[in-house]
Design a protein around this motif. Sequence first.
Motif, short mmCIF file in Angstrom:
data_model
loop_
_atom_site.label_atom_id
_atom_site.label_comp_id
_atom_site.label_asym_id
_atom_site.label_seq_id
_atom_site.Cartn_x
_atom_site.Cartn_y
_atom_site.Cartn_z
N GLY A 178 -3.21 0.69 18.77
CA GLY A 178 -4.55 0.83 19.28
C GLY A 178 -5.53 1.62 18.34
N ASP A 179 -4.78 2.35 17.47
CA ASP A 179 -5.62 3.26 16.42
C ASP A 179 -6.61 2.27 15.61
OD1 ASP A 179 -4.27 5.49 17.20
OD2 ASP A 179 -2.81 5.69 15.63
N ARG A 180 -7.47 2.98 15.36
CA ARG A 180 -8.55 2.04 14.36
C ARG A 180 -8.65 2.88 12.99
NH1 ARG A 180 -14.09 2.84 17.10
NH2 ARG A 180 -14.57 0.99 15.68
N ILE A 181 -8.68 2.04 12.07
CA ILE A 181 -8.77 2.29 10.48
C ILE A 181 -10.07 1.85 10.27
CG2 ILE A 181 -7.83 2.28 8.38
CD1 ILE A 181 -5.03 1.88 9.41
N LEU A 182 -10.99 2.79 9.66
CA LEU A 182 -12.39 2.18 9.26
C LEU A 182 -12.39 2.38 7.67
CD1 LEU A 182 -14.76 3.87 11.79
CD2 LEU A 182 -13.38 1.83 12.08
N THR A 183 -12.66 1.27 6.93
CA THR A 183 -12.75 1.43 5.58
C THR A 183 -13.77 0.74 4.79
OG1 THR A 183 -10.99 1.22 3.46
CG2 THR A 183 -11.24 -0.83 5.19
N SER A 184 -14.07 0.95 3.59
CA SER A 184 -15.27 0.37 2.85
C SER A 184 -15.14 -0.98 2.56
CB SER A 184 -15.54 1.28 1.95
OG SER A 184 -14.45 1.68 0.86
N ILE A 185 -16.15 -1.74 2.13
CA ILE A 185 -16.01 -3.22 1.56
C ILE A 185 -15.57 -3.10 0.41
CG2 ILE A 185 -17.56 -5.15 0.77
CD1 ILE A 185 -19.21 -4.71 3.35
N SER A 186 -15.82 -2.11 -0.39
CA SER A 186 -15.17 -1.88 -1.85
C SER A 186 -13.95 -1.38 -2.18
CB SER A 186 -16.30 -1.15 -2.67
OG SER A 186 -16.74 0.15 -2.18
N GLU A 187 -13.22 -1.61 -0.90
CA GLU A 187 -11.86 -0.79 -1.08
C GLU A 187 -10.91 -1.65 -2.36
OE1 GLU A 187 -11.60 1.65 0.46
OE2 GLU A 187 -9.39 2.17 0.88
N TYR A 188 -10.18 -0.86 -2.87
CA TYR A 188 -9.04 -1.28 -3.74
C TYR A 188 -7.92 -1.99 -3.30
CZ TYR A 188 -6.65 -0.93 -8.31
OH TYR A 188 -6.02 -1.00 -9.38
N ALA A 189 -7.52 -2.97 -4.02
CA ALA A 189 -6.52 -4.02 -3.60
C ALA A 189 -5.42 -3.23 -3.10
CB ALA A 189 -6.23 -4.81 -4.68
N SER A 190 -4.75 -2.29 -3.77
CA SER A 190 -3.59 -1.41 -3.42
C SER A 190 -3.49 -0.81 -2.05
CB SER A 190 -3.07 -0.59 -4.54
OG SER A 190 -3.20 -1.30 -5.74
N ASN A 191 -4.82 -0.30 -1.96
CA ASN A 191 -5.00 0.48 -0.66
C ASN A 191 -5.01 -0.57 0.49
OD1 ASN A 191 -5.48 2.36 -2.48
ND2 ASN A 191 -7.65 2.71 -1.93
N PHE A 192 -5.71 -1.80 0.30
CA PHE A 192 -6.03 -2.76 1.32
C PHE A 192 -4.63 -3.28 1.72
CE2 PHE A 192 -7.87 -5.93 3.98
CZ PHE A 192 -9.02 -5.48 4.29
N ILE A 193 -3.90 -3.54 0.48
CA ILE A 193 -2.54 -4.15 1.04
C ILE A 193 -1.63 -3.25 1.78
CG2 ILE A 193 -0.36 -4.65 -0.37
CD1 ILE A 193 -2.26 -5.66 -2.69
N SER A 194 -1.76 -1.95 1.61
CA SER A 194 -1.19 -0.95 2.39
C SER A 194 -1.47 -1.11 4.08
CB SER A 194 -1.40 0.47 1.97
OG SER A 194 -0.74 0.57 0.69
N TYR A 195 -2.89 -1.19 3.87
CA TYR A 195 -3.49 -1.55 5.27
C TYR A 195 -2.84 -2.87 5.93
CZ TYR A 195 -7.39 0.99 3.63
OH TYR A 195 -8.38 1.84 2.86
N LEU A 196 -2.60 -3.71 5.33
CA LEU A 196 -2.11 -5.18 5.99
C LEU A 196 -0.50 -4.92 6.36
CD1 LEU A 196 -3.84 -7.48 3.35
CD2 LEU A 196 -4.39 -7.01 5.77
N ARG A 197 0.30 -4.07 5.16
CA ARG A 197 1.59 -3.78 5.54
C ARG A 197 1.70 -3.08 6.76
NH1 ARG A 197 5.88 -4.80 6.47
NH2 ARG A 197 7.67 -3.21 6.06
N LEU A 198 0.93 -1.98 7.02
CA LEU A 198 0.75 -1.08 8.08
C LEU A 198 0.73 -2.12 9.42
CD1 LEU A 198 0.91 1.49 9.48
CD2 LEU A 198 -1.51 1.62 9.59
N GLN A 199 -0.27 -3.04 9.26
CA GLN A 199 -0.38 -4.14 10.38
C GLN A 199 0.75 -4.82 10.71
OE1 GLN A 199 -4.36 -5.78 9.52
NE2 GLN A 199 -5.11 -4.67 11.48
N GLU A 200 1.61 -4.87 9.87
CA GLU A 200 2.91 -5.91 10.14
C GLU A 200 3.67 -4.89 10.98
OE1 GLU A 200 2.70 -8.31 5.80
OE2 GLU A 200 4.30 -6.56 6.24
N LYS A 201 3.55 -3.61 11.10
CA LYS A 201 4.43 -2.96 11.74
C LYS A 201 3.96 -2.12 12.93
CE LYS A 201 5.43 0.11 8.43
NZ LYS A 201 5.94 1.36 7.65
N ALA A 202 2.62 -1.93 13.04
CA ALA A 202 1.78 -1.27 13.92
C ALA A 202 0.65 -2.13 14.56
CB ALA A 202 1.59 -0.04 13.72
N ASP A 203 0.17 -2.20 15.63
CA ASP A 203 -0.93 -2.86 16.20
C ASP A 203 -1.85 -1.98 16.06
OD1 ASP A 203 -2.26 -4.82 17.45
OD2 ASP A 203 -1.62 -4.39 19.61
#
Length: 391
Positions: free
Chosen positions: A98-123
């Motif tokens: 249920g936590d929210r992460i807010l990020t920018s449109i110009s986010e760097y790939a490696s950071n975004f991949i980590s958000y996606l990785r986290l989403q595989e483990k937590a909702d």
Amino acid sequence: MNINTLRDDTPGTKNVIHFNNAGASLMPKNVSESVINYLREESLYGGYETADKNRDSINKAYSSIAEFINARPNEIALLENATAAWNMAFFSIDFSDGDRILTSISEYASNFISYLRLQEKADVNLEIIPNDEHGQTSVSSLKKMMDKNVKLISITHIPTNSGLVNPVEKIGDITQEYDCFYLVDACQSIGQYPVDVQKIGCDMLSATGRKYLRGPRGTGFLYTKKDQIENLIPPFIDLHAAEWSSKQKYELRNDARRFENWEMNYAGIMGLQTAVEYASDIGINQIWKRITKLAEKLRWELAKLPRVSVHDIGEIKGGIITFTIDSISSREIKNHLSGKGINVSTSSKSSTLLDMEERNLSNLVRASIHYYNTLTEIDQFIRVVKKIADR
Ligand SMILES: Cc1ncc(COP(=O)(O)O)c(C=O)c1O
């Protein structure tokens, strides 16, 4: 700023026109020498013994970096690059469903991949803050998106590909009102822009050594605000980050070095320390002033050329200039420039996917300039680009 002296300090300026400072800058002579001298000492006297002997100089890296960004030495961790620093910060946060992460449109790939990785483990919900009319992260939209479920605001200060400088200080003003973490990716801004963690109001800030700081490759650091260190448990903990105190227990360090490993590239750290001192001696405000002046000139001259489109966005623009030439691939342009002794890089769609898709771009040439570049180099660059475009 005495450009001739600074160029004399930079042997690479005699070989190339280096417009790839967002990739890795040319190191000043004293930076490369401090790395080489340290390595030589290690080879002659032993790695551990050399570290013991140079402990004060190694420790100075923490205080120099801290002073450079207006932090305290015990808020600095030395890591091997910006990604390692960013990941340490990000994966130290205890996210809940249920936590929210807010990020920018110009986010760097490696950071975004980590958000996606986290989403595989937590909702957790990943949400993108829209841009404003200048193309930078919209402060007013962010304000409207805030609530108590926001666990993290994660912003790239200067993206890899668009000239843009995101308003991290104004974003910081908003985060102060909420109980959330604020993480800034300062990989492209450190050494280019006056990064001040107090003014930004961030909890964590990641940076690299080799880009605008002009340090050696394989160096980076993480800043973590003192009050937040205890709230961040690193995803990997070794015997430097913690003490193994009994069969059931370990005691984590209470300073930022809990994010480090025991084994480090000390020669690189010596180089990083020298680079930070070098930038401090010149003065970061002076550096930023000259970079923006040169960059403005380069953008202006490029935009005048037929078939050339400059793609930079943002109310405030830094030293990264991106462009395309109709019907000529970025790789071809880069190779042609390289043949003329001019270093640039290309920026692919997948490095900043959301931004590139939003602007319907696939690949860009990135010319990134530093204070040691000159107007003469810009003229020469423009002449070569014009010739490519005229073909
Ligand atoms: C905005 C941004 N963040 C992070 C990184 C990654 O930095 P590093 O290669 O030091 O891990 C880069 C590299 O280009 C970058 O441009």
